[in-house]
Enzyme design. Structure first.
Site, PDB file in Angstrom:
ATOM      1  N   PRO A  73       1.319  -1.269  -0.047  1.00 47.98           N
ATOM      2  CA  PRO A  73      -0.084  -0.707  -0.350  1.00 47.98           C
ATOM      3  C   PRO A  73       0.995   1.683  -0.062  1.00 47.98           C
ATOM      4  O   PRO A  73       1.716   1.204   0.550  1.00 47.98           O
ATOM      5  CB  PRO A  73      -0.692   0.093   1.174  1.00 47.98           C
ATOM      6  CG  PRO A  73       0.331  -1.388   2.106  1.00 47.98           C
ATOM      7  CD  PRO A  73       0.798  -1.490   1.328  1.00 47.98           C
ATOM      8  N   MET A  74       1.028   2.428  -1.307  1.00 48.12           N
ATOM      9  CA  MET A  74       1.071   3.607  -0.731  1.00 48.12           C
ATOM     10  C   MET A  74       0.573   5.002  -0.892  1.00 48.12           C
ATOM     11  O   MET A  74      -0.511   5.022  -1.605  1.00 48.12           O
ATOM     12  CB  MET A  74       2.150   3.562  -2.266  1.00 48.12           C
ATOM     13  CG  MET A  74       3.829   2.933  -1.343  1.00 48.12           C
ATOM     14  SD  MET A  74       4.843   2.889  -3.121  1.00 48.12           S
ATOM     15  CE  MET A  74       4.090   1.597  -3.775  1.00 48.12           C
ATOM     16  N   CYS A  77       2.538   3.207   9.912  1.00 47.23           N
ATOM     17  CA  CYS A  77       2.941   4.624   9.280  1.00 47.23           C
ATOM     18  C   CYS A  77       3.670   5.632  10.390  1.00 47.23           C
ATOM     19  O   CYS A  77       3.748   5.345  11.235  1.00 47.23           O
ATOM     20  CB  CYS A  77       1.338   5.319   8.925  1.00 47.23           C
ATOM     21  SG  CYS A  77       2.198   6.684   7.912  1.00 47.23           S
ATOM     22  N   ARG A 117       8.757   1.102  -2.974  1.00 51.89           N
ATOM     23  CA  ARG A 117       9.200   2.274  -4.295  1.00 51.89           C
ATOM     24  C   ARG A 117      10.050   1.740  -5.066  1.00 51.89           C
ATOM     25  O   ARG A 117       9.703   2.556  -6.098  1.00 51.89           O
ATOM     26  CB  ARG A 117      10.081   2.918  -3.460  1.00 51.89           C
ATOM     27  CG  ARG A 117       9.331   3.701  -2.117  1.00 51.89           C
ATOM     28  CD  ARG A 117      10.898   4.320  -1.174  1.00 51.89           C
ATOM     29  NE  ARG A 117      11.616   3.488  -0.301  1.00 51.89           N
ATOM     30  CZ  ARG A 117      12.507   3.479   0.717  1.00 51.89           C
ATOM     31  NH1 ARG A 117      13.078   5.096   0.788  1.00 51.89           N
ATOM     32  NH2 ARG A 117      12.826   3.134   1.290  1.00 51.89           N
TER      33      ARG A 117
HETATM   34  C1  LIG Z   1       4.360   6.951  -0.835  1.00 52.17           C
HETATM   35  C2  LIG Z   1       4.517   6.322  -0.102  1.00 52.17           C
HETATM   36  C3  LIG Z   1       3.405   6.058   0.544  1.00 52.17           C
HETATM   37  C4  LIG Z   1       3.001   4.971   1.110  1.00 52.17           C
HETATM   38  N1  LIG Z   1       1.600   4.325   1.906  1.00 52.17           N
HETATM   39  C5  LIG Z   1       1.227   3.541   2.588  1.00 52.17           C
HETATM   40  C6  LIG Z   1       0.800   3.655   3.229  1.00 52.17           C
HETATM   41  O1  LIG Z   1      -0.584   3.831   3.038  1.00 52.17           O
HETATM   42  N2  LIG Z   1       0.577   1.936   4.255  1.00 52.17           N
HETATM   43  C7  LIG Z   1       1.457   1.370   4.233  1.00 52.17           C
HETATM   44  O2  LIG Z   1       1.498   0.267   4.843  1.00 52.17           O
HETATM   45  N3  LIG Z   1       2.913   1.614   4.161  1.00 52.17           N
HETATM   46  C8  LIG Z   1       3.088   3.604   3.191  1.00 52.17           C
HETATM   47  N4  LIG Z   1       4.335   3.110   2.729  1.00 52.17           N
HETATM   48  C9  LIG Z   1       4.950   2.308   3.333  1.00 52.17           C
HETATM   49  C10 LIG Z   1       5.300   1.541   1.830  1.00 52.17           C
HETATM   50  O3  LIG Z   1       4.645   0.320   1.947  1.00 52.17           O
HETATM   51  C11 LIG Z   1       6.534   0.863   2.841  1.00 52.17           C
HETATM   52  O4  LIG Z   1       6.583  -0.172   3.695  1.00 52.17           O
HETATM   53  C12 LIG Z   1       7.966   1.525   2.934  1.00 52.17           C
HETATM   54  O5  LIG Z   1       8.299   2.186   1.483  1.00 52.17           O
HETATM   55  C13 LIG Z   1       9.382   0.405   2.175  1.00 52.17           C
HETATM   56  O6  LIG Z   1       9.031  -0.722   1.916  1.00 52.17           O
HETATM   57  P1  LIG Z   1      10.458   0.224   0.047  1.00 52.17           P
HETATM   58  O7  LIG Z   1      11.674   0.189   0.858  1.00 52.17           O
HETATM   59  O8  LIG Z   1      10.354  -1.389  -0.823  1.00 52.17           O
HETATM   60  O9  LIG Z   1       9.919   1.388  -0.261  1.00 52.17           O
HETATM   61  C14 LIG Z   1       4.773   4.639   2.292  1.00 52.17           C
HETATM   62  C15 LIG Z   1       5.300   4.423   1.493  1.00 52.17           C
HETATM   63  C16 LIG Z   1       5.877   5.754   0.336  1.00 52.17           C
HETATM   64  C17 LIG Z   1       7.425   5.927   0.309  1.00 52.17           C
END
Ligand SMILES: Cc1cc2nc3c(=O)[nH]c(=O)nc-3n(C[C@H](O)[C@H](O)[C@H](O)COP(=O)(O)O)c2cc1C
Length: 349
Positions: A16-17, A100, A224
């Site tokens: 989720p993002m 978060c 990401r």
């Molecule tokens: C722009 C953005 C929005 C995010 N929104 C959420 C969200 O709505 N819910 C959630 O559990 N994590 C959210 N995250 C965290 C990501 O799901 C993830 O846990 C975190 O980016 C680490 O993973 P990565 O290193 O592969 O990016 C968000 C991250 C980013 C960068």
């Protein structure tokens, strides 16, 4: 691993993002065979009050299944009620955000702040389970908010009947640049009976293979690494099957960008909201190719979807004709990790 009837083997999950994993984004991930996608986090209170803006974020079509809906909140009763409502739409899984770290979220006791109160978190999971009408429930968590209490918290979550846990192995106080500690995924996996999904710093299909090998996690969730890169899902499958997977060609990147932009226009229209949404995704698709420094200002200055399409076509032609000087990709990779989008506007550099 299995989530209800869904078998996840040798495929990646889209995380989720917020403001990113909307319908067009999820459809692109689905096209490239993501095992499961998630909505962005959705306010449990907004669901209970049936607020339009919240409900719009939940809207998904049958063709999008399997899909997870992620909720945000901190009161067991309210969350239970929201889960009951969401279960009517029959998503594949309903997930709780316990990760978060954003101040506006944690100051309300939501997200990573839940990790300071494992017992309360347990009550939330119990309420989710009671109200989900048999739909699997899960928790996406960090190691802790200010201190690592992941194992204690995860055991409580498991004890209350969660179907799986996703671990992003960092504290709530750590920033997006801090590297997650993958050994903690391995640790949790070895101590729990329910499946553990690993998340954090997976930017390529090769990274995902590495995480799987190093942690023995049941599946890998990408965040990401999927931005401007739905190819990560199909490449991972290819890598597992064949031991190699070619990178997408410029033609493939261009075709997928056009397809994504078309889906954005369908979802948001050709108005300002569609235009702005399309702009960021176009930049993300081309971020690691030559000419990105030409593309960014031209995309940002486009005043209509037609102008945007012209910019994109011109960029594609210039790339094909090899008209751009070499880009310092490593520098862009570093900046992207740091600020996702806003590095584009960073005048200091
Ligand atoms: C722009 C953005 C929005 C995010 N929104 C959420 C969200 O709505 N819910 C959630 O559990 N994590 C959210 N995250 C965290 C990501 O799901 C993830 O846990 C975190 O980016 C680490 O993973 P990565 O290193 O592969 O990016 C968000 C991250 C980013 C960068």
């Amino acid at each position: 691993m299995k989530i209800g009837k869904l078998e996840i083997k040798d495929r990646l999950i889209l995380a989720p993002m917020a403001e990113i994993t909307d319908k067009p984004f999820r459809q692109m991930a689905r096209k490239h065979n993501a095992a499961l996608t998630f909505t962005q986090m959705i306010s449990a209170r907004g669901v209970v009050r049936s607020e339009f803006r919240t409900m719009r974020k939940i809207a998904f079509s049958k063709s999008e299944l399997p899909i997870g809906v992620q909720i945000l909140g901190c009161e067991p009763d309210c969350i239970g009620e929201s889960v009951k409502e969401i279960s009517k739409y029959k998503p594949t899984v309903i997930d709780l955000n316990a990760g978060c770290p954003v101040k506006n979220v944690t100051k309300l006791g939501f997200g990573a702040a839940l990790l300071d109160k494992p017992q309360k978190l347990g009550k939330i999971v119990s309420a989710m389970k009671k109200n989900s009408n048999g739909i699997p429930v899960s928790v996406k968590m960090r190691l802790g908010n200010r201190k690592n209490n992941a194992l204690e918290t995860a055991k409580i979550i498991e004890g209350e009947g969660a179907d799986f846990i996703t671990l992003h192995p960092k504290l709530g106080t750590q920033s997006s640049e801090d590297k997650p500690d993958w050994t903690q995924i391995a640790e949790l996996k070895s101590k729990l009976r329910i499946p553990v999904i690993g998340n954090g710093f997976v930017f390529t299909a090769e990274d995902a293979i590495k995480m799987r090998e190093e942690t023995n996690c049941d599946a890998v969730m990408v965040s990401r690494g999927a931005i401007g890169n739905p190819f990560i899902f199909s490449r991972f499958e290819q890598l597992v099957k064949n031991g190699n997977a070619p990178l997408p060609t410029v033609d493939e990147i261009y075709a997928n960008t056009l397809e994504h932009v078309e889906k954005i226009k369908i979802e948001y229209g050709r108005n300002l909201s569609g235009l702005h949404n399309a702009k960021k995704h176009i930049i993300w698709y081309f971020k690691y190719l030559n000419g990105i420094n030409w593309l960014i200002p031209n995309v940002l200055n486009a005043r209509s979807c037609d102008e945007l399409a012209e910019v994109l076509e011109k960029h594609f032609e210039k790339l094909k004709n090899d008209e751009y000087p070499q880009t310092d990709v490593e520098e862009i990779k570093r900046k992207f990790k740091d600020r996702i989008l806003f590095w584009l506007l960073d005048k200091k550099d």
